[in-house]
Design an enzyme around this catalytic site. Structure first.
Site, PDB file in Angstrom:
ATOM      1  N   GLU A 150      54.719 -11.180 -21.221  1.00  0.00           N
ATOM      2  CA  GLU A 150      53.726 -10.737 -20.253  1.00  0.00           C
ATOM      3  C   GLU A 150      53.700  -9.215 -20.364  1.00  0.00           C
ATOM      4  OE1 GLU A 150      52.663  -9.945 -15.657  1.00  0.00           O
ATOM      5  OE2 GLU A 150      54.688  -9.860 -16.450  1.00  0.00           O
ATOM      6  N   ASP A 177      58.924 -11.843 -18.240  1.00  0.00           N
ATOM      7  CA  ASP A 177      58.175 -11.161 -17.194  1.00  0.00           C
ATOM      8  C   ASP A 177      58.262  -9.643 -17.344  1.00  0.00           C
ATOM      9  OD1 ASP A 177      56.801 -11.266 -14.507  1.00  0.00           O
ATOM     10  OD2 ASP A 177      58.599 -10.163 -13.928  1.00  0.00           O
TER      11      ASP A 177
END
Length: 653
Positions: free
Chosen positions: A371, A318
């Site tokens: 990401e 993330d």
């Protein structure tokens, strides 16, 4: 069988490796481990806290008395250890840390494998040894495959809101246990044809509204759904049914909760000491000190922990951009340049490279997905060639352009045609995953269905065509739960997705279309084998902006599987539509989003449509096929491509 304490104690070599940042089995030493000492069973505790003055283990077993079970500081890197006889699995505990400032603070175990449900947030003694795995075949096959050539249509799931039980006093929030979630989820994923699930919110986090992105216990599957071995059951059951498991992983930041990692020993132990580097102004969280060996070790060992001990097939990392840039989310004056005068976080870059290098060296087929929302070069490039070494990257540029185009009134789409075809200009710069994730259906962004323009029939028709375009575009795929049957409301972690909508024929038809589309994706190697190579894709017409129509082909590695995609993004029926074809080829319609069974207008009868290429120029080709193209329709034809046409096509060009 319990280990002897002498096997668990940190040796000089253990301490040296941890101090160097290279002890990737450190979780087998630190934390709480059921053990035996001098013939007595109990639990061995060890924690890293170099600047603490005094630490003890407290819990119900000793009345939370700070003086009952003190720990001893050993070695040179700040490890504290103790053995407490008589303790068993399930015991709640915390570390009472008399910190650098002389204050007592109750801390959860950074390496604890289980936790108490919030708001208690205590750690819980739990062994992760002894689970009987049944996924040997899956694990072996995973290691032997070239992941870029495999089908990957990921179903992103938040377990706490996928389905919920009715309210009860024992389970007021209705959480599914990992075991029952395993069966319910697997049944749905097998029906729909998804290849992988991506689970968000697995590592323990106290605040439900963070969705699991503010982690306090990196080594503990959340207790909302059961024990560590219950979670192992979930992964094992999915594997036995041929379904891969990806976890969202958050090494970019952590929350300031008092029981967590923040100022663990009274100093900036896990976070940067520099206030500007340590604090994320947008998220109100702390940032790991990637320059500290022990912190890098904590994170890399944690990644390996999920891959080795829980058999997960990949980690989606993330907020990578927030790690790479010193000025991410900051205004001028809130950050300082690096030693070279630019905004790169050099320590984070080296951490990422080390992480990816270590996981690659495992050679077990596990993937690491970034990401990353910027144009940072070579995210998936080889480390030896200056890349970061990720397996795949989320294609955020494609997602933003795609959604902006689909949200437009169709009358304006002709002026923004490039939003849909621009992504092919960089499609092979990285190994991409096309994503329509949870982030796109929250915070007033609307669900996928509600993003579509027009009345309800138009919305469904637009969405079917949009998903077809996505399925045909190079790159692996990800779709968030509820969006495959046309969820109307935005997602909320507080309730289950709106399964009741499937009683409505329009939503049931949408689900059926996605089921057929995903199964078609898996059945045709041309849709995934060459996602990362130019020869797998060919535009037929990328520039038909006046009619907002896109046509393209996908080709397989062996040259035997070919599909033609045509997507009409206007409400106009094109009764005389013609598209370029290959001489001598026949085209069979295999999927039509306008079919009545999918909620479409049913322009074409349901019997098989087979078209023979005829000598009529179209799209810079001498041959073409013609058929009525319905409004908002996406159609897919399979076709054969005679080898002789390869030469003919070159001559035409």
């Amino acid at each position: 069988m319990l280990k002897e304490v002498k096997e668990l104690k940190m040796s000089e070599l253990d301490q040296y490796l941890f101090g160097q940042g290279n002890h990737y089995d450190i979780y087998k030493k630190l934390g709480a481990h059921p053990a035996i000492k001098d013939g007595k069973e109990g639990v061995w505790f060890a924690v890293w806290a170099p600047n603490a003055r005094y630490i003890s283990v407290v819990g119900n077993f000793n009345g939370w008395d700070r003086g009952a079970n003190p720990m001893e500081k050993t070695g040179t890197v700040g490890i504290w250890e103790t053995f407490i006889p008589g303790l068993k699995e399930g015991e709640l505990y915390k570390f009472c840390v008399n910190n650098f400032h002389g204050w007592d603070v109750l801390k959860a175990d950074p390496f604890g494998t289980s936790t108490e449900l919030r708001p208690g947030n205590a750690s819980k003694v739990a062994s992760i040894d002894g689970f009987s795995w049944k996924d040997t075949d899956w694990m072996q096959q995973r290691a032997d495959k070239e992941m870029t050539e495999q089908p990957m249509f990921i179903y992103e799931v938040h377990p706490g809101s996928w389905k919920k039980h009715p309210y009860s006093s024992e389970n007021p929030q209705g959480f599914y246990n990992y075991k029952e979630f395993a069966h319910s989820l697997t049944e749905y994923v097998l029906e729909m044809g998804y290849t992988h699930v991506e689970l968000i919110g697995i590592a323990e986090h106290p605040f439900d509204g963070s969705w699991g992105y503010q982690v306090t216990n990196y080594y503990a599957p959340t207790s909302r759904h059961g024990s560590p071995k219950d979670f192992m059951y979930l992964v094992d059951y999915l594997h036995q049914n041929g379904i891969g498991v990806i976890l969202d992983w958050v090494p970019a930041h952590f929350p300031k909760d008092e029981h967590g990692l923040s100022e663990f020993d009274g100093t900036c132990q896990y976070e940067y000491a520099d206030y500007q580097k340590a604090n994320h102004p947008q998220w109100g969280t702390k940032i790991f000190d990637y320059g500290k060996n022990e912190v890098r070790n904590f994170l890399i060992a944690n990644a390996l922990y999920w891959i080795r001990e829980y058999h997960v097939d990949g980690l989606r990392v993330d907020a990578v951009a927030s790690m790479l840039y010193l000025d991410f989310g900051r205004e001028p004056g809130q950050w300082r340049p690096n030693q070279f005068g630019d905004h790169r976080n050099l320590e984070a870059i080296e951490f990422i490279k080390q992480l990816n290098q270590v996981i690659q060296e495992e050679r077990n087929g596990a993937m690491i997905i970034a990401e990353e929302s910027t144009a940072w070069p070579k995210i998936t490039g080889d480390i030896e060639d200056g890349g970061l070494g990720f397996s795949f990257k989320w294609n955020m540029g494609w997602m933003n352009d795609f959604l902006k185009y689909m949200e437009m009134d169709p009358i304006y789409r002709q002026y923004h045609h490039q939003k849909m075809n621009f992504s092919m200009m960089y499609a092979y710069n990285e190994k991409f995953i096309l994503v329509l994730s949870h982030d796109e259906v929250v915070h007033m962004k609307h669900s996928m269905l509600e993003k579509m323009p027009g009345p309800i029939w138009d919305k469904f028709a637009n969405l079917r065509s949009a998903y077809t375009y996505m399925a045909g575009h190079p790159g692996k795929k990800l779709l968030f739960m509820g969006q495959d049957f046309g969820q109307i409301r935005e997602w909320s972690e507080e309730r289950e997705i709106d399964w009741f909508l499937l009683a409505d024929g329009r939503h049931a038809s949408m689900k059926q279309y996605m089921k057929d589309l995903i199964h078609l994706y898996r059945e045709h190697p041309c849709m995934y084998e060459l996602d990362c190579r130019e020869e797998g894709f060919c535009w037929v017409n990328a520039d038909d902006n006046s009619r907002s129509i896109f046509s393209f082909e996908r080709h397989s590695k062996d040259g035997k599987d070919h599909l033609l995609f045509i997507c009409n993004f206007t409400p106009v029926n094109r009764m005389d539509y013609r598209v370029g074809a290959y001489r001598g080829s026949s085209y069979k319609l295999i999927l039509n989003s306008d079919d009545l069974k999918y909620g479409g207008g049913g322009m074409h009868p349901e019997e098989v449509m087979i078209l023979q290429a005829e000598k009529e120029p179209a799209d810079n080709r001498e041959y073409s096929i013609a058929f009525p193209l319905p409004a908002y329709a996406a159609v897919i034809f399979s076709f054969d491509r005679p080898e002789a046409d390869d030469v003919a096509e070159k001559d035409e060009k």
